[in-house]
Design a protein around this motif. Structure first.
Motif, PDB file in Angstrom:
ATOM      1  N   SER A 284     -12.315  -0.665   7.364  1.00 33.96           N
ATOM      2  CA  SER A 284     -10.929  -0.919   6.972  1.00 33.96           C
ATOM      3  C   SER A 284     -10.180  -1.676   8.064  1.00 33.96           C
ATOM      4  O   SER A 284     -10.295  -1.368   9.246  1.00 33.96           O
TER       5      SER A 284
ATOM      6  N   ARG B 156      -6.887  -2.024   7.690  1.00 37.57           N
ATOM      7  CA  ARG B 156      -5.514  -1.550   7.564  1.00 37.57           C
ATOM      8  C   ARG B 156      -5.197  -0.597   8.706  1.00 37.57           C
ATOM      9  O   ARG B 156      -5.954   0.318   9.003  1.00 37.57           O
TER      10      ARG B 156
ATOM     11  N   THR C 291     -11.821   4.559   7.141  1.00 34.44           N
ATOM     12  CA  THR C 291     -13.167   4.015   6.969  1.00 34.44           C
ATOM     13  C   THR C 291     -13.422   2.950   8.037  1.00 34.44           C
ATOM     14  O   THR C 291     -12.508   2.191   8.409  1.00 34.44           O
TER      15      THR C 291
ATOM     16  N   ASP D 152       0.844  -1.193   0.000  1.00 30.37           N
ATOM     17  CA  ASP D 152       0.000   0.000   0.000  1.00 30.37           C
ATOM     18  C   ASP D 152       0.879   1.243   0.000  1.00 30.37           C
ATOM     19  O   ASP D 152       2.095   1.189   0.225  1.00 30.37           O
TER      20      ASP D 152
ATOM     21  N   ARG E  91      -8.803   5.566   3.146  1.00 29.54           N
ATOM     22  CA  ARG E  91      -9.164   4.156   3.260  1.00 29.54           C
ATOM     23  C   ARG E  91      -8.976   3.658   4.699  1.00 29.54           C
ATOM     24  O   ARG E  91      -9.796   2.915   5.223  1.00 29.54           O
ATOM     25  N   ARG E  92      -7.902   4.078   5.308  1.00 28.16           N
ATOM     26  CA  ARG E  92      -7.612   3.585   6.665  1.00 28.16           C
ATOM     27  C   ARG E  92      -8.576   4.140   7.705  1.00 28.16           C
ATOM     28  O   ARG E  92      -8.715   3.570   8.779  1.00 28.16           O
TER      29      ARG E  92
ATOM     30  N   GLU F 161      -4.922   6.572   0.445  1.00 25.82           N
ATOM     31  CA  GLU F 161      -4.656   5.509   1.414  1.00 25.82           C
ATOM     32  C   GLU F 161      -5.065   5.938   2.819  1.00 25.82           C
ATOM     33  O   GLU F 161      -5.618   5.146   3.591  1.00 25.82           O
TER      34      GLU F 161
END
Length: 847
Positions: free
Chosen positions: A314, A316, A311, A276, A308-309, A305
């Motif tokens: 997620s 991650r 959310t 990532d 995304r983290r 990125e």
């Protein structure tokens, strides 16, 4: 004229190191043209490429028309009788000759290979002669090599340490034609030609990552008025013995950085693209330290990125180590501007090429990272966040894994330690019983306590001082935040992490910088490792002993199982502690005790009696002496009467020191003494978890708690007191009991443990039941009231202590290590030729 005669390119595609082999990682990614450019830029007149069992890398340069290229090959060959593997460097080899090695099956038979080399008149050298490729290299095999090869690589930038270089040079200097003839007769080999004892010597970097390239080389002098010679002339003069190896010797850090750089190349080609954006950003930054260009994500990719983290669905999440690195790495680099300047593309090699400085950077970075991670762990534990605890644990695991190449290479470079010892002894003419090395025995002591106020720390400091005074090589290794008095044989390291011990706030448990300590002890190359304490530093000592193939000696200073049992009032915990201590002692060749009574305690831990040895305890009879008495010392102790009879206790104020018994005994004794109209006071020096409770219980009963006292003040307190009490049942000696007697005090000790052995019951003190407060109270009252008896016993105690001088104790202590070293060596079988065959002539410089 100079040439680095041992260099690899990406043609060396088969991994050598086991870790890389398991991953399927090639051992080198260096492009031949980049190798050529860097070698020439660093002053090499010729560029020799010596890939493993191939000449493809060198031929790439030849086909490109590069000038000054020496086509070479590092050929793998074997002794046919036991498959002992050797690497032989061959230079000036043609493609046809390379093919002959395979078609004639020469790799399987070193004898046939040697004959072929001489028939073909090829320049060659046995690479890294003291490096055992598959664990089968012996002194006998090396002696055969002296008959088989005309040149030896005495300086290898990846394998030849200072000790190996000196030893190879001594071995080559010791050769004579007569000696070679004797070896040929012994092994049934062809008699050598006259003059064969003069071996050529070469040097090369053995570079696999363009970090050490051209930092180690071979120089051949030009004749008068010569400005240049051809590669053929260079090699001819080299084999005539005119080569002079020069440049850097090997270091474990250097090899570790080569492995790490190869790993960085492997990651960038195999895994980087699939990572990532956040991982790519960090990895690309770290890869620059190894000179590896990895794609850096754009700001847009990083922004996406980050979203995304955040959310909810997620999974991650960044490890805490990632955040710590972003914060701590720039801070650490501020102290290393030279390394920071090498992060630019036009620098002469990446930061990883500066091996010692990079090791220093890592040493300074590790404590910063640990300090940054510690609050994260505390927070996760406090909140019961299991995922958070796991993330911090994983971060520490990654930090430990980052040290693996360094630790692994330290072990790798010491794998021939026993062979080197054997060769060194043969050169020194040793025979019969294993003698001390010609340079003298060298001992490394690992202790978790040195600056603290306790008997073990004082003992270690005393032994270090005696070693220095007597010219013995004893070096002390510790890691602590406590102030340690510096000394030429004291090595104190900053802990990676340090935390107070619950209930013992004046004591700390530390995580020592293992890699830094192992590097230092590797440079020292001790013959014996002494583990003084069973803590983290002691465990590092055990690791060092394993790395160095050295025997381990230790002193059973403390009865830890009894400590644990008394401290927690739990027999099961005491048994567990005994089991762990016994497992640790299994690794020891000798366990020393300071009293004979402790021998049974050590035997109970599962140690054979033959591995246990008592040695004479010692005390500084000058520092602790009756002449140190000074009544004025009490002026600095608030509330202490200058005219009272003083009952002194020195040590840790804790349950395991049996201080609750002294508390009860003093209550009874003080009541009796007050009734008799006798002024007496209890003076307690030291600190510990039981102090507050004891102070409260004895408030108003003539008890004074002074905390820690040191140096001359402590000596004066001893000598200015009247009676010494030490009720501990867990001490294996009780150093304070010896110090009190040397200071002229009668001592009262328990009938369990080691202190009773250094007291003459009824003469220099009294030995009392450790569980009978009534008896202790009565004895204290008797000593306080009967001044004549007290003074007589004190005088006898002072005389008694003189036999325990530090000098006598150190001599016995040192001889215990000499005996352990002798006992650890395998008795060598008599050889057909006398050891004097290998006695060396005086060491001469490389020709």
């Amino acid at each position: 004229m100079r040439a680095d005669l041992h260099v690899h390119t990406h043609a060396s595609s088969k991994p050598v190191y086991p870790a890389l082999k398991r991953l399927g990682c090639p051992e080198c990614f260096s492009a031949p043209e980049r190798v050529y450019e860097m070698a020439r830029a660093r002053g090499m007149d010729f560029v020799a490429v010596t890939d493993h069992d191939t000449i493809d890398g060198a031929m790439e340069l030849v086909e490109r028309g590069c000038d000054g290229v020496i086509v070479g090959e590092e050929v793998t060959v074997h002794f046919p009788e036991d498959q002992c593997r050797l690497h032989v460097l061959v230079w000036g080899i043609s493609p046809e000759q390379h093919e002959q090695i395979e078609t004639l099956g020469l790799r399987k038979d070193v004898y046939a290979f040697s004959d072929w080399l001489r028939e073909q008149k090829l320049a060659h050298a046995l690479a890294h002669p003291l490096c055992a490729q598959n664990g089968r290299l012996t002194r006998e095999k090396l002696e055969r090599c002296f008959l088989l090869f005309d040149a030896f690589e005495t300086l290898n930038g990846a394998h030849t340490t200072w000790r190996q270089r000196e030893l190879v040079e001594r071995l080559l200097d010791s050769l004579t034609d007569a000696k070679l003839t004797a070896l040929a007769a012994r092994y049934g080999m062809a008699a050598p030609a006259p003059g064969s004892s003069r071996k050529a010597r070469t040097g090369g970097s053995d570079d696999h990552a363009m970090l050490s390239l051209a930092r180690t080389w071979t120089g051949v002098p030009l004749l008068e008025r010569e400005r240049m010679v051809s590669p053929e002339v260079f090699l001819r003069r080299l084999m005539a013995g005119r080569g002079v190896p020069g440049g850097a010797e090997a270091s474990a850090a250097g090899v570790a950085h080569q492995v790490a750089t190869v790993g960085a190349h492997f990651y960038s080609k195999r895994f980087h693209e699939g990572a990532d954006a956040h991982t790519q950003a960090l990895a690309s930054r770290l890869a620059r330290f190894a000179g590896v260009e990895a794609r850096r994500p754009t700001r847009k990719e990083l922004w996406i990125e980050a979203i995304r983290r955040r959310t909810p669905l997620s999974r991650r999440r960044s490890l805490p180590l990632t955040r710590a690195l972003r914060e701590c790495l720039p801070q650490a680099l501020e102290a290393f501007p030279d390394l920071r300047s090498r992060l630019t593309p036009d620098a002469d090699g990446p930061p990883m090429g500066e091996h010692e400085r990079m090791a220093e950077l890592f040493d300074s970075l590790a404590p910063k990272l640990a300090t940054a991670l510690a609050p994260e762990l505390s927070r996760a534990l406090r909140k019961g966040d299991r995922a958070g605890v796991a993330d911090v644990a994983m971060s520490f695991a990654v930090m430990a894994a980052a040290q693996a190449p360094h630790v692994g290479m330290l072990f790798y470079q010491n794998k021939e330690r026993r062979l080197l010892d054997e060769l060194e002894r043969s050169l020194d003419g040793a025979r019969g019983e294993r003698e001390e090395p010609a340079r003298g025995l060298r001992v490394a002591v690992f202790t978790d306590t040195l600056g603290d106020v306790n008997g073990v720390a004082r003992f270690v400091r005393d032994m270090a001082g005696q070693a220095e005074a007597s010219g013995r090589e004893l070096h002390v290794f510790t890691s602590t935040r406590v102030n340690v008095e510096p000394g030429p044989n004291i090595h104190c390291f900053e802990p990676v992490l340090a935390r107070k011990i619950p209930r013992y706030e004046h004591l700390e448990v530390v995580a020592p910088p293992v890699t830094a300590m192992l590097r230092r002890v590797d440079a020292l190359q001790p013959d014996i490792v002494h583990v003084s304490t069973p803590g983290p530093v002691g465990m590092t000592g055990l690791l060092a002993a394993k790395m160095l193939r050295a025997p381990v000696v230790g002193v059973h200073h403390t009865d830890f199982p009894a400590y644990v049992r008394m401290l927690f009032d739990d027999a099961a915990l005491g048994q567990a502690a005994a089991k762990l201590l016994g497992l640790m002692y299994e690794r020891f060749s000798t366990v020393l005790t300071r009293t004979r009574g402790s021998i049974e305690s050590v035997e109970a831990l599962g140690v054979e009696r033959s591995r246990i040895r008592a040695f004479t305890p010692g005390v500084d009879v000058e520092t602790f002496h009756t002449r140190r008495a000074d009544p004025a010392v009490w002026r600095g102790c608030a509330g202490v009467s200058p005219t009272s009879v003083k009952v002194l206790s020195i040590g840790r104020v804790s349950v395991e020191k049996n201080m609750p018994l002294l508390e009860k005994a003093w209550r009874k004794a003080h009541t009796e003494l007050v009734a008799r109209g006798v002024e007496a006071e209890l003076i307690v020096v030291g600190d510990g978890p039981h102090r507050k409770r004891m102070e409260k219980a004895l408030r108003g009963r003539g008890a004074h708690f002074l905390g820690f006292r040191h140096g001359e003040e402590l000596s004066a307190i001893y000598a200015s007191s009247d009676v010494f009490v030490f009720p501990s049942e867990t001490d294996t000696l009780g150093q304070v009991a010896l110090e009190a007697q040397a200071s002229g005090l009668p001592v009262l000790v328990s009938d369990r443990g080691g202190p009773r052995e250094v007291v003459e019951d009824g003469v220099t003190g009294l030995v009392l039941p450790g569980d009978d407060a009534e008896r202790w109270a009565g004895a204290i009252v008797e000593m306080v009231v009967d001044g004549e008896r007290r003074r007589r016993m004190g005088a006898d105690a002072h005389l008694h202590a003189q036999q325990y001088s530090r000098e006598r104790s150190f001599q016995d202590y040192w001889m215990a290590h000499v005996e352990a070293w002798r006992g650890a060596g395998v008795r060598e079988e008599a050889v057909a030729t006398p050891a004097s065959l290998w006695r060396s002539r005086p060491l001469t410089p490389a020709r």
